[in-house]
Design an enzyme around this catalytic site. Structure first.
Site, PDB file in Angstrom:
ATOM      1  N   ASP A 136      35.848  47.226  44.562  1.00 32.15           N
ATOM      2  CA  ASP A 136      34.502  47.448  45.095  1.00 32.15           C
ATOM      3  C   ASP A 136      34.358  46.921  46.521  1.00 32.15           C
ATOM      4  O   ASP A 136      33.250  46.848  47.057  1.00 32.15           O
ATOM      5  CB  ASP A 136      33.447  46.795  44.192  1.00 32.15           C
ATOM      6  CG  ASP A 136      33.671  45.298  44.006  1.00 32.15           C
ATOM      7  OD1 ASP A 136      34.600  44.738  44.629  1.00 32.15           O
ATOM      8  OD2 ASP A 136      32.919  44.676  43.227  1.00 32.15           O
ATOM      9  N   HIS A 138      35.213  43.806  47.612  1.00 34.49           N
ATOM     10  CA  HIS A 138      34.956  42.380  47.797  1.00 34.49           C
ATOM     11  C   HIS A 138      36.185  41.663  48.347  1.00 34.49           C
ATOM     12  O   HIS A 138      37.324  42.075  48.114  1.00 34.49           O
ATOM     13  CB  HIS A 138      34.462  41.721  46.497  1.00 34.49           C
ATOM     14  CG  HIS A 138      35.502  41.522  45.447  1.00 34.49           C
ATOM     15  ND1 HIS A 138      35.579  42.280  44.303  1.00 34.49           N
ATOM     16  CD2 HIS A 138      36.522  40.619  45.345  1.00 34.49           C
ATOM     17  CE1 HIS A 138      36.575  41.857  43.548  1.00 34.49           C
ATOM     18  NE2 HIS A 138      37.170  40.854  44.168  1.00 34.49           N
TER      19      HIS A 138
END
Length: 261
Positions: A136, A138
């Site tokens: 995602d 991160h």
């Protein structure tokens, strides 16, 4: 940022390990920021091989931790302190006295976060920070929509991140802690050199968003666009969604050999 596309994970590990070795030859007491997970293992293996071959001396090197689970005892095999001891410190012959990390078992977690940022500053700052990237986008445990100016702090993990990390806990997501201490994006950006390694097709979308997408908190890794010396190393699979892949290959072939990454 510089993007380097390599054939496979081993080639990426060798490239980054050589960058670390060059840094240590120039600055033997350099502070290396390290990440956990499976992605950086080729880096640590390649650097260990260089140490054993006498190509670099790590006896004065220092190691800084990127993040840590909250509430997991330091001696737990999956605490990041334990993982880094096994995968980095012991293979490189570095003692725990040269290790900097946040206290995930502190009664006052916020104070522990502030103490870690202070400790990094007193140590002179991180010279090279190795990063991985989540599916995602991160970095560290800065989940999507994290402040791009954030400091070391406590974060609540997303369900996806806990599911991704369940493989380290016998596949049981219920064993994965809900909270972590992580260097903030603002803290990470203070390192002198950021090196992000990504391998596998599952990281392709996140890599494309980081490198070619807009600067946006929804993809925390895109903050690397703000750094004066950021290097993104990807294998062919992780770089498969890059629109400018041909340009990145061209620049790598034509850059000065002495420049390194």
């Amino acid at each position: 940022m510089e993007v380097v596309i390599v054939p496979d994970a081993a080639a990426g590990g060798e490239l980054i390990a050589e960058a670390m070795a060059r840094l240590l030859r120039r600055k033997p007491d350099a502070l290396l920021g390290v990440a956990t997970g499976s992605t950086p293992l080729p880096v640590y293996r390649a650097l260990t091989a260089k140490v054993r071959a006498g190509e670099v001396d790590t006896s004065r090197a220092r190691i800084a931790q990127l993040d840590e689970y909250v509430g997991l005892p330091a001696e737990h095999p999956e605490s990041y302190r334990s993982v880094l001891r096994r995968e980095v410190l012991e293979p490189l012959g570095i003692g725990m006295e040269a290790f900097l990390g946040p206290d995930g078992t502190a009664e006052d977690v916020q104070a522990a976060c502030e103490a870690y940022d202070t400790g990094l500053a007193r140590a002179g700052g991180v010279d090279l920070q190795l990063l991985g990237i989540g599916t995602d986008g991160h970095i560290g445990f800065n989940e999507p929509c994290s402040s791009l100016a954030s400091r070391t702090r406590i974060k609540t993990l997303t369900e996806q991140t806990r599911a991704d990390n369940a493989r380290f806990f016998d596949g049981d997501v219920d064993q994965v802690p809900h909270h972590v201490i992580t260097q903030g994006i603002g803290t990470i950006l203070e390192a002198r050199h950021l090196v992000l390694l990504a391998t596998g097709e599952g990281k392709a979308d996140a890599v494309a968003a980081t490198v070619e997408g807009p600067l946006a908190a929804v993809c925390p890794a895109s903050a690397l666009q703000l750094h004066p010396h950021a290097t993104v190393v990807v294998d062919e699979a992780a770089g498969s969604q890059l629109k400018h892949a041909d340009y990145f290959r061209y620049t790598l072939v034509n850059k000065p050999e002495w420049q390194g990454i």
